[in-house]
Design a protein around this motif. Structure first.
Motif, short mmCIF file in Angstrom:
data_model
loop_
_atom_site.label_atom_id
_atom_site.label_comp_id
_atom_site.label_asym_id
_atom_site.label_seq_id
_atom_site.Cartn_x
_atom_site.Cartn_y
_atom_site.Cartn_z
N UNK A 63 0.82 -1.20 0.00
CA UNK A 63 0.00 0.00 0.00
C UNK A 63 0.86 1.25 0.00
N UNK A 64 0.36 2.29 -0.65
CA UNK A 64 1.02 3.61 -0.66
C UNK A 64 0.01 4.63 -0.15
N UNK A 65 0.32 5.26 0.98
CA UNK A 65 -0.54 6.31 1.51
C UNK A 65 0.09 7.65 1.18
N UNK A 66 -0.54 8.37 0.27
CA UNK A 66 -0.01 9.63 -0.25
C UNK A 66 -1.17 10.61 -0.35
N UNK A 67 -1.19 11.61 0.53
CA UNK A 67 -2.25 12.60 0.55
C UNK A 67 -1.62 13.97 0.43
N UNK A 68 -1.79 14.62 -0.71
CA UNK A 68 -1.17 15.92 -0.95
C UNK A 68 -2.22 17.02 -0.79
N UNK A 69 -2.14 17.75 0.33
CA UNK A 69 -3.13 18.79 0.61
C UNK A 69 -3.02 19.97 -0.36
N UNK A 70 -1.90 20.09 -1.06
CA UNK A 70 -1.73 21.18 -2.01
C UNK A 70 -2.36 20.85 -3.36
N UNK A 71 -2.93 19.62 -3.47
CA UNK A 71 -3.65 19.22 -4.67
C UNK A 71 -2.77 19.12 -5.93
#
Length: 335
Positions: A63-71
């Motif tokens: 799994x890869x958890x990647x959340x970029x708040x800058x979109x």
């Protein structure tokens, strides 16, 4: 597609021998192992994923958890390079990757629930709010986890040496004669804390007295915010002669703000970036920056996560720091 029986017939050995050779069992001679593997490659044999999963109790899925708040998503050159290196290394070991998120077919679920739903063998966590409860829940679960650029107690972490990177930039500016050095850093994260510490450590070692107004909070990957902070620095009674930006992309905001003031780089103001992305090599003047070793970061994260999965009893959690290198350019003047 050829089967184990086809391979056994081709090599003149039993099906059990073929299976042992492909699974690297110790009771098979090196010559037989290589002969079977060569035949498997030649005949295009691929193991059945379901059968392999039943036998090893693993899904060979990371799994890869990647959340970029800058979109900016995977257009973010630094993180996309890290994750690409991770993917390449994982595939070398026979693993696929799955992105972890909150929703499956419109149904909301936690990160941990998604990991269990996809039955991943382990997860790499990068570019998230590491203090978010769902992230903490995942880290504290039974799922093997490797974090990038953040440290959790008793978990494997791969870290870019941000303290060293900022110290390298400050020392380079000082070597060029600059004594009024400003730093626009990113929002509050573990990465930022390390970079700010590296900035002040280098200044203290060099005997530089830095006014509080020289250290300002910007936002990673936000050229507009960094442009505004640059303007504030340039309006000070005694403005800095050199400005370090949180990343190469944000440095574009600095370039624009300096130009709008009718000033030139590096004649009037020197500029430094961070990351060493392709943009830093094509902008004019070429940006002096610290290049993070994205290939080593991703590769090491994959290797360590697979070690945790395949050898859990002997693999100890550790913090591994990966150094980069300073890239020269024309954005810093010699005073």
């Amino acid at each position: 597609m050829p089967s184990l029986k086809d391979l056994a017939k081709e090599c003149g050995v039993s099906v059990a021998t073929v299976s042992k050779a492909l699974n690297d069992q110790p009771d098979i001679s090196p010559a037989t192992r290589e002969r079977v593997r060569a035949a498997a490659h030649r005949m295009g044999y691929m193991p059945n994923a379901a059968a392999r999963s039943l036998k090893t109790n693993r899904t060979y899925n990371l799994g890869v958890l990647f959340v970029d708040e800058r979109q900016s998503g995977l257009t973010h050159e630094y993180f996309s390079a890290v994750l690409d290196s991770f993917k390449v290394e994982a595939e070398k070991h026979g693993y696929d990757i799955t992105f972890i998120n909150h929703n499956i077919s419109g149904k909301s679920m936690s990160y941990l629930e998604h990991c269990r739903y996809r039955n991943v063998d382990g997860v790499v966590i990068a570019c998230v709010n590491f203090y978010e409860p769902q992230v903490v829940e995942l880290v504290n679960s039974e799922v093997p986890v490797v974090t990038i650029d953040h440290v959790f107690n008793n978990r494997m972490a791969i870290l870019s040496d941000n303290v060293f990177g900022l110290k390298a930039l400050v020392r380079q500016a000082w070597a060029c004669g600059h004594r009024r050095i400003a730093f626009i850093h990113g929002e509050k994260t573990a990465v930022t804390e390390n970079r700010v510490a590296g900035f002040y450590q280098a200044c203290e070692e060099l005997g530089l007295k830095i006014p509080e107004a020289y250290v300002r909070e910007g936002i990673y990957h936000d050229a507009d915010r960094c442009a505004a902070e640059t303007k504030a620095l340039l309006e000070l009674p005694q403005p800095p002669t050199c400005i370090i930006f949180p990343d190469d992309f944000s440095a574009l905001g600095g370039y624009n703000a300096i130009s709008e003031k009718g000033l030139s780089i590096p004649e009037d103001v020197s500029v430094m970036g961070y990351d060493g992305i392709y943009l830093s090599r094509v902008v004019k003047p070429q940006l002096v920056t610290y290049q993070q070793n994205t290939a080593a970061l991703g590769r090491t994260a994959a290797d360590k996560l697979i070690e945790l999965i395949e050898h859990p009893r002997v693999t100890l959690p550790e913090q591994i720091r990966v150094s980069g290198k300073l890239l020269d350019g024309g954005s810093v003047s010699i005073l």
